[in-house]
Structures are given as structure tokens and as C-alpha cells.
Design a protein around this motif. Structure first.
Motif, mmCIF file in Angstrom:
data_model
loop_
_atom_site.group_PDB
_atom_site.id
_atom_site.type_symbol
_atom_site.label_atom_id
_atom_site.label_comp_id
_atom_site.label_asym_id
_atom_site.label_seq_id
_atom_site.Cartn_x
_atom_site.Cartn_y
_atom_site.Cartn_z
ATOM 1 N N ALA A 72 0.825 -1.134 -0.030
ATOM 2 C CA ALA A 72 -0.008 -0.054 0.152
ATOM 3 C C ALA A 72 0.923 1.176 0.139
ATOM 4 C CB ALA A 72 -0.965 -0.103 1.163
ATOM 5 N N VAL A 73 0.321 2.290 -0.716
ATOM 6 C CA VAL A 73 1.086 3.442 -0.952
ATOM 7 C C VAL A 73 0.630 4.543 0.008
ATOM 8 C CG1 VAL A 73 2.190 5.270 -2.452
ATOM 9 C CG2 VAL A 73 1.972 2.773 -3.190
ATOM 10 N N PRO A 74 1.113 4.955 1.012
ATOM 11 C CA PRO A 74 0.490 6.242 1.821
ATOM 12 C C PRO A 74 0.542 7.498 0.991
ATOM 13 C CG PRO A 74 2.768 5.877 2.771
ATOM 14 C CD PRO A 74 2.476 4.708 1.628
ATOM 15 N N ILE A 75 -0.455 8.380 1.445
ATOM 16 C CA ILE A 75 -0.660 9.649 0.771
ATOM 17 C C ILE A 75 -0.244 10.729 1.723
ATOM 18 C CG2 ILE A 75 -1.606 11.552 -0.794
ATOM 19 C CD1 ILE A 75 -3.017 9.085 -1.913
ATOM 20 N N PRO A 76 0.839 11.575 1.985
ATOM 21 C CA PRO A 76 1.046 12.320 3.222
ATOM 22 C C PRO A 76 0.273 13.657 3.068
ATOM 23 C CG PRO A 76 3.099 12.507 1.650
ATOM 24 C CD PRO A 76 2.066 11.344 1.057
ATOM 25 N N ALA A 92 3.281 10.848 -4.551
ATOM 26 C CA ALA A 92 2.896 9.972 -3.862
ATOM 27 C C ALA A 92 1.391 9.500 -4.169
ATOM 28 C CB ALA A 92 2.794 10.268 -2.190
ATOM 29 N N VAL A 93 0.691 10.407 -4.775
ATOM 30 C CA VAL A 93 -0.758 10.335 -5.135
ATOM 31 C C VAL A 93 -0.623 9.443 -6.581
ATOM 32 C CG1 VAL A 93 -2.724 11.253 -6.090
ATOM 33 C CG2 VAL A 93 -1.501 12.456 -4.208
ATOM 34 N N ALA A 94 0.315 9.664 -7.436
ATOM 35 C CA ALA A 94 0.514 9.341 -8.492
ATOM 36 C C ALA A 94 0.920 7.605 -8.431
ATOM 37 C CB ALA A 94 1.612 9.750 -9.467
#
Length: 261
Positions: A72-76, A92-94
């Protein structure tokens, strides 16, 4: 396959898109690559707009829900401390979008951003929605026979309307009485078909659902909805059991409406 009679109690036809009205290749080779190739550029261009910020907020919320998933990729959060940090958040969004797409996720957050990106691409003429040639004549015939016709896709309602509004057949939105997406429920859950029936004011057995996915057909059947599985070029193959169990069509022309005789 030949001719498939439509049960007399059917009053509405519910259509899947990918692999049913539209070639899977269009979705896999045009729509999805466009998102992957252009997401960062789109975010940079639209970052300050309210719509884009709402999209990012939904994706961030989804990322929090996904935090326990492998990869999973967090979005700060953005603290507005400069271009370098903004670029880090956009990256991060991409990355999150790419990760979700790599798993073929159907989250509302992902579909909403995709819909907005596709809108820009359709409106500027970069993309036209591809429709199988048998679709428009058949749908016109069904409507002339008094049938209601609806779309149910995992793609957002906005994305659906763009595909049919900017299609290779022109603007054909007038052919559809309504649209449903995953906000009504997942396509592989029977309750979704009960909700659709309630929404359009009929019983589930007044609906015929056309899809290329047996799991979706099974869920609809569990809700007492009539189903037919669509065989199109590029669609996933069916097992022998699926071929013998489901009603199959390879073209919308093969549906025979008793009421139209």
C-alpha cells in the motif's frame, strides 16, 4: 449461440460496458494507459482546483483504509512548505494510483479521479469511446419495443457518460435511461441488483443483465435477475461448465424480444 429469446417479464435491459458494449482492448490499451501516463501532469495542472483537491482527499482516505495491505502507498498531507514538498505529495498520489491500478482495484476514489482525467481527454478529442457496431442499432430497437435500457459499470457514472457522449458513434447518451456504478454496490454482490431494481421501480426478474463476467452474472442470478453472458473478441474465456450453464450471445442482434413481433 443463435437467437436468445428475452423472457416476457423483462422490462429493462442492464448493460455492462467493458467486454459488453465496448472492446476490452479500448479500456486496457487506451483508457488505463492514459491515466498511468498522464496522472502526474494532470495533478500538477489542476492541483489548486477544488475538484482535484476533493479527488486527492478521497484517495488519501482510501490509502488510510488500505494501510494494512501489502504494498500500500500512503499519501502524506501537504503542509504547503514549497514546490519540492508539493512534488513529493503529487508523486505519492501518482504512486498510489499506479498501485491501485496494478491490482485492478475498483475503489470509488480511484474511479473518481480517473473519470475527471478522462473527461479532460474526451473533451479535448484525445480519446473517443469505442462501441461495438451492433450496440446502437440493437439498443434503438429495444427502446422502440418499449424496453428501458440502463448501464451498470465499475467505472464511475461520469466516466460512463463520457464514453457514450464522446463515442465513435457520436453522442449516444439519449439511448440510456440511467447509469449505475459501484456506489450502488459491487457488481459481484447480489444485493446490488436488488438496489438497482428498487431504484428503477421494478422487480429483479423484470431485468435482463448482459455482462462478460460470470461472477457478475452469478450475483445477478442470485438476486433473481435474468442474465446472459456476452462473448466478444478479447474477452476472457469461459469454462465448459460456464458455457453450458449460461445463456450466451456474441452480438446484441441475437436478443429476440417477443414484444417486438
Amino acid at each position: 449461440m443463435g437467437v436468445l429469446p428475452v423472457p416476457a417479464e423483462v422490462r429493462a435491459i442492464l448493460l455492462d460496458i467493458e467486454g459488453t458494449t465496448t472492446p476490452i482492448a479500448f479500456v486496457q490499451e487506451t483508457l488505463f494507459p492514459y491515466i498511468k501516463d498522464n496522472v502526474k501532469e494532470y495533478l500538477r495542472a489542476h492541483w489548486e482546483e477544488e475538484e482535484c483537491q476533493q479527488d486527492v482527499g478521497l484517495l488519501r482516505k482510501q490509502a488510510q483504509e488500505d494501510s494494512s495491505l501489502d504494498g500500500a502507498v500512503p499519501i502524506p498531507l501537504e503542509s504547503r512548505s514549497g514546490e519540492e514538498e508539493l512534488e513529493r505529495v503529487i508523486q505519492a498520489v501518482a504512486d498510489n494510483v499506479h498501485w491501485q491500478m496494478s491490482l485492478d482495484r475498483k475503489t470509488t476514489a480511484l474511479k473518481q479521479l480517473q473519470g475527471h482525467m478522462w473527461r479532460a481527454a474526451y473533451e479535448t478529442g484525445h480519446i473517443k469511446g469505442e462501441i461495438f457496431e451492433d450496440v446502437v442499432p440493437a439498443v434503438r430497437k429495444w427502446r422502440e419495443a418499449g424496453m428501458k435500457v440502463y448501464i451498470y459499470s465499475s467505472g464511475s457514472i461520469e466516466a460512463q457518460k463520457l464514453l457514450f457522449g464522446y463515442s465513435t458513434e457520436g453522442d449516444i447518451l439519449e439511448l440510456f435511461d440511467g447509469h449505475f456504478d459501484t456506489k450502488i454496490g459491487p457488481k459481484v454482490e447480489s444485493e446490488s441488483y436488488r438496489r438497482i431494481a428498487a431504484s428503477i421501480g421494478c422487480a429483479t426478474n423484470n431485468i435482463l443483465f448482459l455482462t462478460d463476467v460470470p461472477r457478475e452474472a452469478n450475483a445477478a442470478e442470485e438476486a433473481d435477475t435474468h442474465v446472459a453472458v456476452v462473448i466478444r473478441p478479447g474477452n476472457a474465456g469461459l469454462t465448459d461448465d460456464e458455457k453450458s450453464y449460461y445463456s450466451l450471445i456474441s452480438s446484441f442482434k441475437e436478443l429476440f424480444l417477443p414484444s417486438s413481433t
